[in-house]
Design a protein around this motif. Structure first.
Motif, PDB file in Angstrom:
ATOM      1  N   GLU A 213      -4.747   2.928  -0.858  1.00 49.32           N
ATOM      2  CA  GLU A 213      -4.859   1.958   0.224  1.00 49.32           C
ATOM      3  C   GLU A 213      -4.707   0.501  -0.187  1.00 49.32           C
ATOM      4  O   GLU A 213      -4.293  -0.317   0.620  1.00 49.32           O
ATOM      5  N   GLU A 214      -5.054   0.163  -1.418  1.00 48.79           N
ATOM      6  CA  GLU A 214      -4.993  -1.244  -1.826  1.00 48.79           C
ATOM      7  C   GLU A 214      -3.553  -1.667  -2.114  1.00 48.79           C
ATOM      8  O   GLU A 214      -2.750  -0.881  -2.609  1.00 48.79           O
TER       9      GLU A 214
ATOM     10  N   THR B 224      -2.389  -6.650  -8.683  1.00 47.60           N
ATOM     11  CA  THR B 224      -3.225  -6.409  -7.505  1.00 47.60           C
ATOM     12  C   THR B 224      -3.142  -7.587  -6.543  1.00 47.60           C
ATOM     13  O   THR B 224      -2.665  -8.674  -6.896  1.00 47.60           O
TER      14      THR B 224
ATOM     15  N   ARG C  81      -8.810   4.126  -3.079  1.00 48.32           N
ATOM     16  CA  ARG C  81      -8.424   2.732  -3.346  1.00 48.32           C
ATOM     17  C   ARG C  81      -7.008   2.656  -3.906  1.00 48.32           C
ATOM     18  O   ARG C  81      -6.247   1.755  -3.562  1.00 48.32           O
TER      19      ARG C  81
ATOM     20  N   ALA D 218       0.872  -1.169   0.000  1.00 46.69           N
ATOM     21  CA  ALA D 218       0.000   0.000   0.000  1.00 46.69           C
ATOM     22  C   ALA D 218       0.911   1.220   0.000  1.00 46.69           C
ATOM     23  O   ALA D 218       2.077   1.129   0.356  1.00 46.69           O
TER      24      ALA D 218
ATOM     25  N   LYS E  24      -8.101   3.443 -10.711  1.00 47.01           N
ATOM     26  CA  LYS E  24      -7.209   3.366  -9.557  1.00 47.01           C
ATOM     27  C   LYS E  24      -5.800   2.938  -9.962  1.00 47.01           C
ATOM     28  O   LYS E  24      -4.824   3.315  -9.317  1.00 47.01           O
TER      29      LYS E  24
END
Length: 108
Positions: free
Chosen positions: A31-32, A49, A28, A8, A79
């Motif tokens: 934070e992802e 991801t 996102r 992140a 994102k």
């Protein structure tokens, strides 16, 4: 190709702005857990991801191979585009010209 672990983004939101106030795609993107790697000079990056998906982002053409970009083309980017932009600004991935962040700082 320079590869990174899934991570992140560290606290990068300016003081006084809560992450909850950010546009959902930006939130996102910050934070992802994602890994960003330069695929080739010219601004093509791979974004992996946590779910195991991967997408090709062209930062120069402002395009991504993800469904969000393909079907909605959101203003400000998906994102994945936003994440590549953040990683570039933090100096965590090579620039579109292939130079590493330290090389770019030391050249006139």
């Amino acid at each position: 190709m320079v590869s990174q672990q899934l991570s992140a983004v560290p606290e990068t939101v300016p003081r006084g702005i809560a992450r909850t106030d950010l546009e959902p795609r930006t939130k996102r993107a910050l934070e992802e857990a994602m890994a960003v790697s330069l695929l080739e000079k010219g601004g093509r990056y791979e974004v992996r991801t946590a779910s195991g998906s991967w997408y090709e982002v062209d930062i120069v053409a402002e395009a991504c191979t993800c469904p969000d970009w393909k079907y909605r083309t959101p203003e400000g980017g998906c994102k994945h585009l936003r994440r590549v932009d953040v990683e570039l600004k933090l100096g965590r991935v090579p620039r579109p010209d292939g130079r590493l962040p330290d090389q770019a700082r030391h050249e006139p």
